[in-house]
Each structure stands twice: as C-alpha cells, then as structure tokens.
Design a protein around this motif. Structure first.
Motif, PDB file in Angstrom:
ATOM      1  N   LYS A   1       1.199   9.886  11.005  1.00  0.00           N
ATOM      2  CA  LYS A   1       1.331   8.444  10.755  1.00  0.00           C
ATOM      3  C   LYS A   1       2.383   8.154   9.682  1.00  0.00           C
ATOM      4  O   LYS A   1       3.252   7.306   9.857  1.00  0.00           O
ATOM      5  CB  LYS A   1      -0.027   7.845  10.339  1.00  0.00           C
ATOM      6  CG  LYS A   1      -1.122   8.072  11.382  1.00  0.00           C
ATOM      7  CD  LYS A   1      -2.448   7.487  10.956  1.00  0.00           C
ATOM      8  CE  LYS A   1      -3.016   8.069   9.658  1.00  0.00           C
ATOM      9  NZ  LYS A   1      -3.327   9.515   9.732  1.00  0.00           N
ATOM     10  N   SER A   2       2.287   8.887   8.569  1.00  0.00           N
ATOM     11  CA  SER A   2       3.288   8.687   7.516  1.00  0.00           C
ATOM     12  C   SER A   2       4.652   9.185   7.989  1.00  0.00           C
ATOM     13  O   SER A   2       5.690   8.616   7.643  1.00  0.00           O
ATOM     14  CB  SER A   2       2.882   9.421   6.241  1.00  0.00           C
ATOM     15  OG  SER A   2       1.699   8.845   5.727  1.00  0.00           O
ATOM     16  N   THR A   3       4.648  10.229   8.785  1.00  0.00           N
ATOM     17  CA  THR A   3       5.900  10.736   9.344  1.00  0.00           C
ATOM     18  C   THR A   3       6.600   9.635  10.136  1.00  0.00           C
ATOM     19  O   THR A   3       7.806   9.421  10.007  1.00  0.00           O
ATOM     20  CB  THR A   3       5.621  11.958  10.244  1.00  0.00           C
ATOM     21  OG1 THR A   3       5.016  12.971   9.447  1.00  0.00           O
ATOM     22  CG2 THR A   3       6.894  12.489  10.886  1.00  0.00           C
TER      23      THR A   3
ATOM     24  N   MET B   1       4.814   2.260   0.655  1.00  0.00           N
ATOM     25  CA  MET B   1       4.612   3.696   0.808  1.00  0.00           C
ATOM     26  C   MET B   1       3.211   4.144   0.424  1.00  0.00           C
ATOM     27  O   MET B   1       2.562   3.543  -0.414  1.00  0.00           O
ATOM     28  CB  MET B   1       5.653   4.443  -0.031  1.00  0.00           C
ATOM     29  CG  MET B   1       7.057   4.027   0.368  1.00  0.00           C
ATOM     30  SD  MET B   1       8.297   5.216  -0.056  1.00  0.00           S
ATOM     31  CE  MET B   1       9.762   4.243   0.337  1.00  0.00           C
ATOM     32  N   GLN B   2       2.806   5.242   1.060  1.00  0.00           N
ATOM     33  CA  GLN B   2       1.494   5.790   0.731  1.00  0.00           C
ATOM     34  C   GLN B   2       1.496   6.298  -0.716  1.00  0.00           C
ATOM     35  O   GLN B   2       0.530   6.128  -1.430  1.00  0.00           O
ATOM     36  CB  GLN B   2       1.148   6.928   1.707  1.00  0.00           C
ATOM     37  CG  GLN B   2      -0.271   7.444   1.552  1.00  0.00           C
ATOM     38  CD  GLN B   2      -0.659   8.450   2.650  1.00  0.00           C
ATOM     39  OE1 GLN B   2       0.149   8.806   3.506  1.00  0.00           O
ATOM     40  NE2 GLN B   2      -1.896   8.903   2.614  1.00  0.00           N
ATOM     41  N   TYR B   3       2.607   6.889  -1.123  1.00  0.00           N
ATOM     42  CA  TYR B   3       2.729   7.376  -2.498  1.00  0.00           C
ATOM     43  C   TYR B   3       3.999   6.842  -3.147  1.00  0.00           C
ATOM     44  O   TYR B   3       5.024   7.521  -3.146  1.00  0.00           O
ATOM     45  CB  TYR B   3       2.738   8.910  -2.514  1.00  0.00           C
ATOM     46  CG  TYR B   3       1.538   9.517  -1.832  1.00  0.00           C
ATOM     47  CD1 TYR B   3       0.275   9.433  -2.424  1.00  0.00           C
ATOM     48  CD2 TYR B   3       1.648  10.144  -0.592  1.00  0.00           C
ATOM     49  CE1 TYR B   3      -0.844   9.971  -1.795  1.00  0.00           C
ATOM     50  CE2 TYR B   3       0.532  10.682   0.041  1.00  0.00           C
ATOM     51  CZ  TYR B   3      -0.711  10.588  -0.567  1.00  0.00           C
ATOM     52  OH  TYR B   3      -1.817  11.106   0.054  1.00  0.00           O
TER      53      TYR B   3
ATOM     54  N   LEU C   1       2.917  -0.842   6.429  1.00  0.00           N
ATOM     55  CA  LEU C   1       2.054  -0.673   5.261  1.00  0.00           C
ATOM     56  C   LEU C   1       1.255   0.603   5.436  1.00  0.00           C
ATOM     57  O   LEU C   1       0.330   0.670   6.229  1.00  0.00           O
ATOM     58  CB  LEU C   1       1.116  -1.883   5.131  1.00  0.00           C
ATOM     59  CG  LEU C   1       1.780  -3.269   5.220  1.00  0.00           C
ATOM     60  CD1 LEU C   1       0.747  -4.378   5.171  1.00  0.00           C
ATOM     61  CD2 LEU C   1       2.801  -3.436   4.102  1.00  0.00           C
ATOM     62  N   ASP C   2       1.678   1.641   4.703  1.00  0.00           N
ATOM     63  CA  ASP C   2       1.044   2.948   4.878  1.00  0.00           C
ATOM     64  C   ASP C   2      -0.136   3.092   3.918  1.00  0.00           C
ATOM     65  O   ASP C   2       0.048   3.323   2.727  1.00  0.00           O
ATOM     66  CB  ASP C   2       2.078   4.061   4.654  1.00  0.00           C
ATOM     67  CG  ASP C   2       1.577   5.416   5.148  1.00  0.00           C
ATOM     68  OD1 ASP C   2       0.387   5.509   5.523  1.00  0.00           O
ATOM     69  OD2 ASP C   2       2.368   6.367   5.156  1.00  0.00           O
ATOM     70  N   GLU C   3      -1.304   2.976   4.448  1.00  0.00           N
ATOM     71  CA  GLU C   3      -2.551   3.114   3.671  1.00  0.00           C
ATOM     72  C   GLU C   3      -2.542   2.254   2.423  1.00  0.00           C
ATOM     73  O   GLU C   3      -2.771   2.727   1.314  1.00  0.00           O
ATOM     74  CB  GLU C   3      -2.802   4.579   3.318  1.00  0.00           C
ATOM     75  CG  GLU C   3      -3.094   5.396   4.555  1.00  0.00           C
ATOM     76  CD  GLU C   3      -3.788   6.713   4.238  1.00  0.00           C
ATOM     77  OE1 GLU C   3      -4.437   6.821   3.186  1.00  0.00           O
ATOM     78  OE2 GLU C   3      -3.666   7.634   5.070  1.00  0.00           O
ATOM     79  N   ILE C   4      -2.257   0.994   2.641  1.00  0.00           N
ATOM     80  CA  ILE C   4      -2.208   0.076   1.521  1.00  0.00           C
ATOM     81  C   ILE C   4      -3.601  -0.127   0.936  1.00  0.00           C
ATOM     82  O   ILE C   4      -3.772  -0.563  -0.195  1.00  0.00           O
ATOM     83  CB  ILE C   4      -1.575  -1.268   1.990  1.00  0.00           C
ATOM     84  CG1 ILE C   4      -1.045  -2.043   0.804  1.00  0.00           C
ATOM     85  CG2 ILE C   4      -2.531  -2.085   2.833  1.00  0.00           C
ATOM     86  CD1 ILE C   4       0.104  -1.360   0.140  1.00  0.00           C
TER      87      ILE C   4
HETATM   88 MG   LIG Z   1      -0.192   9.442   5.672  1.00  0.00          MG
END
Ligand SMILES: [Mg+2]
Ligand SMILES: Nc1ncnc2c1ncn2[C@@H]1O[C@H](COP(=O)(O)OP(=O)(O)OP(=O)(O)O)[C@@H](O)[C@H]1O
Lengths: 394, 266
Positions: free
Chosen positions: B42-44, B86-88, B169-172
């Motif tokens: 997913k983040s990829t 971003m997730q991080y 929105l990655d794991e907001i």
């Molecule tokens: Mg991820």
C-alpha cells in the motif's frame, strides 16, 4: 625590524580539529597595491572603504563629525594620531598572542582606525569595508582598531572582500575596546574569495557594564581560520557572539568562538549555526571560560551544523572551562543532516530542489540573519547564500 | 475534473517485485479507501505515485489527466495536483512549518504573484484552528520533536493549506487518539468537493465511519483483489483478510495467519 626568529617560536593559534599548518599562513609578503576604485560604499553611507593600501571612500554624518568621531585608514591614522594609535594597537590582542597575530602586528601595512569618544551615540550604521586586492599575487596584512568610549552606543558593519583572483593569503586582526557602559553591535560579513587563504582574528575587551554583540557571517569561499573572542573584564560585562557559516566546494572554514568571563556578573553567550555543502568542511569550536572569582556569571553556548551533502565534513565542539562555583553555564551542540528522504519530503509539496535547499539553509541561519543591523546587510547575507548555492552542483 | 489513473502497475523495491499489476482510477469528487494486510504494498503504491526514488516502475503507467508521471519529477507531480500525507513524515531542522507551507503555496503560483504574508497568515490561522493546532507548532521546525499524532495532524494541515486535487493519505489515522481522529477526519471532510479526490490507506474501519468512502479496495500481494462500497470495509472488519482470500480462491500467504488461528484456538 621583523623579529623572525622570535615570532617563529610562538605557537600557531589553536583551531581544534582543523588541520591548517600546511596553509603556510605564517609566510606572508604584504602587498602594496593601490586603487582609485570604490567597490561597495556609495551615496553618503557613513563609513570608510579601504582597498589594498588605498582609502577610496570616507564619509561621516554631520552628527558623527560634530561628536568627534574619527574614522580613517590605518596608515593615515598612524601619521595623524601616532601616539594614540600605537598605544591602542596590541592592547586587546597582545603583540605576542600567537605566531599569526604577532606576525600581523609586525607586518600590517593597511587597515582602519575608529575612535568614538565617550558618550557619543548615533543611530546610523558605521560601515567599515576592507578589500583585499589580489592582483599582484602578494598578501593582505591588515589591522583594524575600534575604540568605543564610555557610555557610547554604536553599530558597526564590517565587510571583507577579495577583489581579483590571484592565489594569495590574508591576515586580518581586529581589536575592539569597549569602555565602561559602552553598547556595541559589531556585525561582520566576511566574503573573501576562493583563492584567498586567510587568518582572521577579532577580539573585544569589554569593560564594566558594557555590552558587545557580535553578528558574524562567514561566507568566505577559500580556506579560512577565524577566531572571534570576547573578554568580559568588567563587572556586569555582556557579550553575545553569534556566528553563521556556509561552506562550499572543497573549502575549509575552521572557527573558534571564545568568551572569557573574568568580571563578576558577566554574561557570555555563544550561538553558532553552520551549513556545509559539497565536499567542504566547517568546524565550530566554542570555548566558554569562567575564571575563579567571576561570581554570578553566566556562560552559555549552542553550536549546530547541518550537512547537505554526504561528502561534507562538519564538527561542533563545545568546551566549557569553569573555575568558579557560583555560576550558571550550559552547552548544546549537534551535527545534523538533510538527507535524500528529507529532500523528497520537501519536494513532495511542490517545492523545487533548489528552493528546498535554500529554505533549509536560510531557515537554519535565520536567527543570526535577522540580527544583521540593516535591511541591506540582511539582504547581503541572503544574496551571499544564493551566490554560494550556485556552486552547489559543481 | 482531475483523474489519477494507475494502469497495470508493476513496482520493484530493492530488486523485489512488490506491486504486481495494479489498476486504479481516482477522480476528483471521489473518496477511495484501500485496505490490505501489512506488507502488501500500500505504501509502495503511494510512494510510487509521488515519485520516491527507491521505487522502480518495471511495467505499466501512472497518469494524471493524461500526463505520464514517469516523465515528471517529484515536485512537478505535486504541482500537477498530487499530495501524499506520508505514513512516516520526515523531520527537518532549519525549516519552520510556516515557511515551508508558504514556499509550497508559492511554488504553485507565478513568481510575480506570490501569496502576501497577510493572506497567508490568515489562511494558516484558520486551518490551524480548525485542526486545534497551537500557533507555537506552526513556528517550530518541520515535524521536529512532534509526537506521532502531531505529525499526522500536520500532514493534514499541509493538505488543507495546499489544497491539492488528489490526496493520498497513508495511514493518517494510525497513532491518533480518539479525539484527534475526529479532528483529522473533520479536516479531510472539509475538503470534500467536486474539486477534491482522496485515496485513503487505512487498517481500521473506524476511520471510514468518520470519512465515508465512495469506494473501498482490498489489496493483497501487490494487486487490488476486490472493490466495493463502504460495506466491504465492514465485512472485512468482521471476517478478516483470510476469509476474503478464501472466498476469492487466492493463493496468498498472510503473515499473521498462524498467530490469528492460534488465538482462535486459545
Ligand atoms: Mg504502509
Ligand atoms: N524502501 C524499501 N526498501 C526495501 N523494502 C521495502 C521498501 N519499501 C517497501 N519495502 C518492502 O515492500 C513490501 C511492501 O511494503 P509497503 O510499505 O508498501 O507495505 P504496506 O502495505 O504499506 O504495509 P503496512 O500496512 O505495514 O504499512 C514490504 O515487504 C516491505 O518490506
């Protein structure tokens, strides 16, 4: 005249973690270049511009003249005010402080002399512009003395430039004497050229209840060792020494900022911020020293460097030497990086790589930048940042 | 209308294929959610869309309104209307939040029409208060020393300031407490319009109670394996990924399967 053997026996000034003995700063041939051109000052700006051995611009406001302010080229001052000048020179930085300072004392043949009588106050900034003419390949050996009288209040902006591109060396020693209750802001923008290898030594002696704040921007392009020092001799003397530096290409800038708390209730704060690009090296040494008896004194320092390249080298070395119990002191130092991941983050918001870098640099130096005494000086620092960034991809 | 179109996307990271032929279309006016087990890509997907250099597209294409992203730098993609929370998020010394957001807004405007300090501050104050963020946070270095939750909130603040066409929105929602989750959701909902589309990556049905999606996609092993409406997320929450996999007859190994069945037996 030049006592070569005695000078050679003195130690080189200490710049920890900077290897500079190979720069041969102790072998100088003082240049005798002259010019008629004024490069920077104009439009009745208060101040003086000295290039090589020539004074090409000299202007003081009515107010300064009326109050007896003296600003002139060092050679002229030695002729006109010989005894005074000769008594003052060497009184802040001793004639034999170290090999390079001693050599400067023996060999200087240009510079600037400033004398501000007691009680004098003026609001306009006094500009001292010193240009090294690097056309003949000989070296620049200059001395500046600034004497600020009791309870006087002044702001000085000193700039140093290289004109010409011959490979040369420069030795500049700046002494400032701040008498009782004087208030001095002394800003420096050093932008010596890539081919100028330099030793710069500036020190102030701060008497009772006087305050001297340094705002130093080290934007030289060549190899430079620079020392800035405040001796807090009098009761309640105060000094803030703020330094920013930006290094590019393969240059090295090695800096030492020293505050010596001698008097009681003295306050000395060192604040340094540096950014390093390409393969360059930037070293910040901060030395806070409180001697026995300096009760109620405060010595603080904070030095941070930021590397914008993998191949850059940076160092921030805080040193606190405290011989008195009744004091407050503290230090912070860090070496950080802006890496690809961080650049990606900035760019993911639409900011170009170039602007992203500029943001990082300007932001990091912002606190000192904002303290530059004039809009023009702030602008100058910003344009120096821009100029240095152009070399970024080299 | 702006359209983000992902076509038969294959992506490798460090020589390993992570995305294995992914198709997706997000239009402005739509909210999409992607759910899927850890490590599924997913983040990829989100980093590849934004242009992170570590992710290699080996096959397929991504378009924004017909422009191929392969030819665009990261900043150009952003200026074309994309945004990735971003997730991080990174921490960046030296750049204040405020200065950063102003530069981001100005990057989208012509040189001779940069946003005035006054209107910028007004806008910032409004959005900041909407997200219950202090003025002090806006003046701090970008994300430096921010808590996990504060970083997420700051991502949403940036989105609200920049007003992109399509936001990923990655794991907001991860790391947010219950109140913060509501605040952040309110922020995203305030953006909902015909000029805004979002792709939300999440693990939790709860977020989708606050931001109700138009489409829910389930991703497994580098592909979207099922698309449905908001009810699909509820079903997943109840049955887990293994149930869906078996239903679809997929041959995918789920990292946490053994642990889960162990708990069931317990
Ligand atoms: Mg991820
Ligand atoms: N930069 C990278 N270097 C090496 N491997 C990576 C990198 N980024 C992702 N991967 C690998 O790719 C796979 C997919 O990772 P990704 O982060 O896309 O998963 P995800 O679906 O977002 O998972 P999560 O739900 O845990 O956030 C994982 O096996 C991960 O280890």
């Amino acid at each position: 005249m030049v006592d070569n053997i005695a000078i050679a026996s003195l130690p080189l000034p200490e710049f920890a973690k900077v290897r500079y003995s190979g720069w041969q700063l102790d072998e100088l041939t003082p240049a005798t270049e002259n010019t008629k051109t004024t490069y920077f000052l104009k439009n009745t700006i208060s101040g003086i511009e000295v290039s090589g051995q020539s004074t090409t611009y000299q202007h003081l406001s009515e107010n300064m003249i009326a109050q007896g302010v003296i600003v002139m080229g060092m050679k002229q001052a030695q002729m006109v005010y010989g005894p005074l000048v000769n008594k003052l020179i060497g009184s802040v930085i001793s004639k034999r402080a170290d090999r390079l300072s001693a050599q400067n004392y023996e060999q200087f043949n240009t510079g600037i002399f400033v004398y501000i009588p007691d009680q004098v106050k003026f609001d306009d900034v006094l500009h001292l512009t010193l240009n090294h003419l690097a056309m003949s390949g000989q070296d620049f050996v200059a001395r500046i003395f600034v004497c600020v009288g009791a309870h006087a209040k002044v702001t000085i902006l000193q700039e140093m430039h290289t004109i010409g591109s011959e490979k040369t060396k420069a030795s500049v020693v700046i002494e400032v004497l701040a008498k009782v209750g004087a208030q001095v802001t002394y800003a420096n923008i050093d932008s010596l050229g890539e081919q100028t290898t330099a030793f710069i030594n500036r020190e102030v002696l701060v008497k009772d209840h006087a305050t001297v704040d340094w705002q130093n921007a080290e934007f030289n392009d060549g190899n430079v060792v620079m020392r800035v020092a405040s001796q807090l001799n009098g009761e309640g003397a105060t000094s803030h020494a703020n330094v920013i530096g930006l290094t590019i290409k393969k240059q090295t800038q090695g800096l030492v900022t020293t505050v010596l708390n001698k008097g009681r209730h003295t306050v000395g704060h060192i604040f340094q911020r540096g950014v390093i690009l390409n393969r360059s090296t930037l070293v910040f040494n901060g030395i806070g020293q409180i001697i026995k008896g300096a009760k109620g004194s405060d010595a603080q320092q904070e030095s941070r460097v930021l590397m914008l390249s993998r191949r850059a080298r940076g160092d921030a070395n805080p040193l606190l030497l405290i011989d008195e119990n009744d004091v407050t002191a503290g230090h912070a130092a860090s070496v950080g990086r802006v890496d690809d991941e961080q650049m990606y983050y900035l760019m993911s918001r639409g900011i170009s790589e170039r602007v992203a870098r500029k943001l990082v640099i300007r932001g990091f130096m912002g606190e000192v930048l904002m303290k530059m005494p004039t809009r023009a000086a702030q602008q100058k620092v910003m344009s120096e940042i821009e100029r240095k960034l152009q070399y970024e991809d080299d | 209308m702006t359209t983000l179109k992902v076509e038969n996307l294959h992506v490798s990271v460090a020589g390993k294929e992570i995305l294995k032929g992914l198709d997706l279309i997000v239009n402005t006016g739509e909210i999409h959610a992607i759910m899927g087990p850890n490590g599924t890509g997913k983040s990829t997907l989100s980093q590849t869309i934004m242009g992170h250099p570590a992710y290699q597209v080996t096959q397929g294409n991504i378009y924004i309104d017909g422009q191929n992203l392969a030819e665009m730098s990261v900043d150009a993609r952003a200026r074309a209307g994309l945004f990735l929370a971003m997730q991080y998020p990174s921490e960046i010394q030296g750049v204040t939040n405020t200065e950063f957001m102003r530069a981001a807004i100005n990057a989208r405007r012509p040189e001779d029409d940069q946003i005035s300090v006054m209107s910028f501050i007004e806008k910032l104050d409004e959005k900041r208060e909407f997200l219950a963020m202090t003025e002090e946070m806006a003046e701090r270095y970008l994300n430096e020393g921010f808590s996990g939750g504060e970083k997420k909130r700051n991502e949403i603040l940036q989105m609200m300031m920049i007003q992109p066409q399509i936001a990923i929105l990655d794991e907001i929602d991860s790391g947010l407490d219950i109140d913060a989750l509501k605040v952040v959701s309110r922020g995203v909902n305030s953006m909902r319009s015909n000029e805004f589309g979002a792709l939300m990556i999440t693990h939790y049905q709860r977020l989708l109670d606050y931001i109700v999606p138009d489409f829910v996609h389930v991703m497994m092993d580098g592909k979207i394996v099922k698309t449905g409406d908001a009810n699909l997320a509820k079903k997943l929450e109840a049955e887990g990924y293994a149930g869906l996999r078996d239903e679809l007859g997929l041959d995918v190994h789920l990292t946490d399967e053994e642990t889960n069945s162990y708990f069931v037996e317990d």
